[in-house]
Design an enzyme around this catalytic site. Structure first.
Site, short mmCIF file in Angstrom:
data_model
loop_
_atom_site.label_atom_id
_atom_site.label_comp_id
_atom_site.label_asym_id
_atom_site.label_seq_id
_atom_site.Cartn_x
_atom_site.Cartn_y
_atom_site.Cartn_z
CB SER A 64 31.84 -27.80 -36.17
OG SER A 64 30.59 -27.34 -36.64
CD GLU A 82 24.19 -19.34 -32.49
OE1 GLU A 82 23.95 -19.31 -31.27
OE2 GLU A 82 24.77 -20.31 -33.04
N GLY A 103 30.30 -25.30 -28.70
CA GLY A 103 28.84 -25.23 -28.63
C GLY A 103 28.27 -26.63 -28.45
N GLY A 104 27.83 -27.24 -29.54
CA GLY A 104 27.16 -28.54 -29.52
C GLY A 104 27.85 -29.59 -28.65
CD GLU A 108 32.48 -18.95 -31.94
OE1 GLU A 108 32.65 -20.04 -31.42
OE2 GLU A 108 31.38 -18.36 -31.96
CG HIS A 159 27.73 -16.46 -30.67
ND1 HIS A 159 26.90 -16.92 -31.65
CD2 HIS A 159 28.51 -17.51 -30.30
CE1 HIS A 159 27.16 -18.21 -31.87
NE2 HIS A 159 28.13 -18.59 -31.05
CG ASN A 166 27.51 -20.53 -26.45
OD1 ASN A 166 26.56 -20.38 -25.67
ND2 ASN A 166 27.58 -19.91 -27.62
CD1 TRP A 167 26.77 -25.91 -22.29
CD2 TRP A 167 25.73 -25.51 -20.36
NE1 TRP A 167 27.45 -26.59 -21.30
CE2 TRP A 167 26.83 -26.36 -20.11
CE3 TRP A 167 24.94 -25.12 -19.27
CZ2 TRP A 167 27.14 -26.83 -18.83
CZ3 TRP A 167 25.25 -25.58 -17.99
CH2 TRP A 167 26.33 -26.43 -17.78
CE LYS A 168 25.98 -22.11 -29.95
NZ LYS A 168 26.13 -22.21 -31.39
N GLY A 180 27.94 -24.83 -35.70
CA GLY A 180 26.77 -25.71 -35.68
C GLY A 180 26.56 -26.48 -36.97
P1 PGA Z 1 29.33 -25.24 -32.28
O1 PGA Z 1 29.07 -23.78 -31.71
O2 PGA Z 1 30.49 -25.82 -31.52
O3 PGA Z 1 28.04 -25.97 -32.04
O4 PGA Z 1 29.65 -25.08 -33.72
C1 PGA Z 1 30.15 -22.92 -31.47
C2 PGA Z 1 29.65 -21.58 -31.04
O5 PGA Z 1 28.56 -21.17 -31.42
O6 PGA Z 1 30.34 -20.89 -30.30
#
Ligand code: PGA
Length: 256
Positions: free
Chosen positions: A214, A98, A235-236, A168, A96, A11-13, A174
């Site tokens: 994470s 977010e 994500g990151g 999640e 998600h 997930n590159w956001k 994050g």
């Molecule tokens: P993260 O993000 O790996 O940066 O914690 C995961 C996600 O939002 O799916």
């Protein structure tokens, strides 16, 4: 297990422009080509999806939308529908945290998006997870059950093999503080038990359940070996080509 292949979703956001996304894909192709027992899904920004869909070899990568609107067309300024994404993406992230917390999506929006995805041959990746406060109050299992029931309310058994559930925990996204594999095992057990109650064991076992929060190349292996976990939502660490390649390699080895 729902399928032999592990599912790794990047997930590159809201990162990487069209050109950077294309270069990133190119960079990772070699590693992913050799790792056939992993399904690698990339979720770039909506803007990059069209060009990546022309560049991508679907035997190596699948594409996912990070978001979409649930109506197929109409006067919804600024939105992109699942119907418009049909054929461009194979997966769609739904619910998600977010989106739930920053953009105020509720269970009804999420349920409608799950349906819109399935209606348009897009596999929904339904994200569920508890906040730090809910966790501290011992409400994790209740929250997971509520979000599952809410998100899957209109999904019938036959559609379940196209559904991915991502556990999640919000406090782990994050933050650099991932959940312990034992916590993930516990949460996945709640998810699978709930699915069994809703649909029966035969259908529930077809659902792919992944973990996100994470994940790094150092921790990926412990989650992938956790009972009931079929993959990861990253994500990151997915923005670092070396780390992401290492995660894909770990996933490939976990299937052996
Ligand atoms: P993260 O993000 O790996 O940066 O914690 C995961 C996600 O939002 O799916």
């Amino acid at each position: 297990m729902a399928e032999k292949n592990k599912l790794i979703v990047a997930n590159w956001k809201m990162n990487l422009n069209v050109q950077e996304s294309s270069l990133f894909l190119q960079k990772m192709s070699e590693t992913v080509r050799k790792r056939r027992d992993v399904t690698v899904v990339l979720a770039p920004s909506t803007l990059s999806l069209q060009s990546l869909s022309l560049q991508v070899n679907l035997r190596q990568f699948k594409l996912a939308a990070q978001n979409f609107y649930w109506r197929d067309q109409g006067a919804f300024t600024g939105e992109v529908s699942a119907a418009q994404l049909k054929g461009v993406v194979q997966y769609g992230i739904v619910g998600h945290s977010e989106r739930r917390y920053l953009f105020h999506e509720n269970d009804k929006d999420i349920r409608n998006k799950v349906q819109a995805a399935l209606r348009n041959q897009i596999k929904p990746i339904l994200c569920i997870g508890e906040t730090a406060w809910e966790r501290a109050s011992g409400e994790t299992a209740d929250v997971l059950r509520d979000q599952l029931v809410g998100g899957l309310a209109n999904v019938v058994s036959e559609e379940l093999e196209d559904v991915v559930i991502a556990y999640e925990p919000i406090w782990a996204i994050g933050t650099g503080e991932s959940a312990a594999p034992s916590d993930v095992a516990e949460a996945v057990k709640v998810i699978r038990t709930t699915l069994k109650h809703l649909y029966g064991a035969k259908w529930a076992n077809k659902v792919i359940v992944i973990y996100g929060g994470s994940v790094t190349s150092a921790t990926a292996g412990s989650f992938l070996l956790t009972q009931g976990v079929d993959g990861l939502l990253v994500g990151g660490a997915s923005l670092d080509a070396h780390q992401f390649e290492a995660i894909v390699e770990t996933a490939d080895e976990a299937t052996k």
